[in-house]
Design a protein around this motif. Structure first.
Motif, PDB file in Angstrom:
ATOM      1  N   GLU A  71       0.829  -1.212   0.000  1.00 48.60           N
ATOM      2  CA  GLU A  71       0.000   0.000   0.000  1.00 48.60           C
ATOM      3  C   GLU A  71       0.862   1.260   0.000  1.00 48.60           C
ATOM      4  N   ASP A  72       1.940   1.247   0.798  1.00 52.14           N
ATOM      5  CA  ASP A  72       2.863   2.389   0.812  1.00 52.14           C
ATOM      6  C   ASP A  72       3.519   2.589  -0.547  1.00 52.14           C
ATOM      7  N   THR A  75       1.023   4.143  -2.914  1.00 54.20           N
ATOM      8  CA  THR A  75       0.825   5.559  -2.583  1.00 54.20           C
ATOM      9  C   THR A  75       1.989   6.399  -3.078  1.00 54.20           C
ATOM     10  N   GLU A  76       3.212   5.942  -2.839  1.00 53.98           N
ATOM     11  CA  GLU A  76       4.398   6.684  -3.288  1.00 53.98           C
ATOM     12  C   GLU A  76       4.452   6.787  -4.810  1.00 53.98           C
ATOM     13  N   ALA A  78       1.894   6.648  -6.864  1.00 52.79           N
ATOM     14  CA  ALA A  78       0.813   7.540  -7.286  1.00 52.79           C
ATOM     15  C   ALA A  78       1.212   9.000  -7.094  1.00 52.79           C
ATOM     16  N   GLU A  79       1.871   9.315  -5.984  1.00 49.21           N
ATOM     17  CA  GLU A  79       2.317  10.689  -5.726  1.00 49.21           C
ATOM     18  C   GLU A  79       3.363  11.124  -6.753  1.00 49.21           C
ATOM     19  N   GLU A 103      -3.648  16.412  -7.167  1.00 48.68           N
ATOM     20  CA  GLU A 103      -4.424  15.547  -6.268  1.00 48.68           C
ATOM     21  C   GLU A 103      -5.401  14.684  -7.065  1.00 48.68           C
ATOM     22  N   ARG A 106      -3.321  11.997  -8.631  1.00 49.97           N
ATOM     23  CA  ARG A 106      -2.890  11.026  -7.613  1.00 49.97           C
ATOM     24  C   ARG A 106      -3.995  10.013  -7.320  1.00 49.97           C
ATOM     25  N   LYS A 107      -5.215  10.490  -7.185  1.00 49.94           N
ATOM     26  CA  LYS A 107      -6.337   9.587  -6.897  1.00 49.94           C
ATOM     27  C   LYS A 107      -6.529   8.577  -8.029  1.00 49.94           C
ATOM     28  N   ALA A 110      -3.768   5.961  -7.889  1.00 45.99           N
ATOM     29  CA  ALA A 110      -3.867   5.100  -6.707  1.00 45.99           C
ATOM     30  C   ALA A 110      -5.049   4.148  -6.773  1.00 45.99           C
TER      31      ALA A 110
END
Length: 138
Positions: A71-72, A75-76, A78-79, A103, A106-107, A110
Motif C-alpha cells: 500500500e505504501d 501511494t508513493e 501515485a504521488e 491531487e 494522484r487519486k 492510486a
C-alpha cells in the motif's frame, strides 16, 4: 565541434493508453486516450524523484530498515506519477468534490481498479527513449 545539447530530451511525452487487455483505449468519439507527462530531463521530474527518495530515507531512519508495504509503494508511486503528470487527454477520472490537478491525478493513479494505467505511465516515464525529440509526442 558537435553541440551535444542538440540531443537533449524533450520535456514532455504522451502515453497512448492501453486497457488491461493491451487493446488501445478510445473515447466515445474514437479518439485515443492518453496522458502527457514530464520526463526525466526536467526539473519537475527531478523534484518529484528527490521527494520520493527523501520520503524513503525518512522511513528508513524511523524504522531502521527498508520495510515498505504494498500500500505504501502504491501511494508513493501515485504521488510521483501525479507530480510528473501534465494532463489526462480525452478522459476524466471521476473527481471528488474540489479535487483538481495533482491531487486529482494522484487519486486516479492510486485506484487499483485502473492500475494498468499507473503501470503504463510508470514504464513510459522512466524510459529516456520516450523523450527523445524524434519520438516524443507533445
Amino acid at each position: 565541434m558537435f553541440d551535444i545539447t542538440t540531443l537533449s530530451a524533450a520535456e514532455t511525452s504522451t502515453v497512448e493508453l492501453l486497457g488491461g487487455d493491451d487493446a488501445p483505449l478510445y473515447d466515445d468519439k474514437g479518439k485515443p486516450l492518453s496522458i502527457t507527462v514530464y520526463g526525466p530531463g526536467t526539473k519537475v521530474y527531478q523534484r518529484a524523484q528527490a521527494r520520493q527518495q527523501n520520503q524513503l530515507m525518512d522511513k528508513i531512519k524511523k524504522r531502521g530498515k527498508m520495510d515498505q508495504s504494498a500500500e505504501d509503494k502504491l501511494t508513493e508511486q501515485a504521488e510521483f506519477l501525479a507530480a510528473c503528470t501534465v494532463s489526462f487527454n480525452g478522459f476524466a477520472y471521476p473527481p471528488a468534490q474540489g479535487t483538481e490537478g495533482s491531487e486529482h491525478f494522484r487519486k486516479a493513479y492510486a485506484d487499483p481498479s485502473i492500475g494498468f494505467i499507473a503501470t503504463q505511465v510508470a514504464a513510459h516515464i522512466n524510459d529516456w527513449g520516450n523523450f527523445t525529440k524524434s519520438s516524443a509526442k507533445s
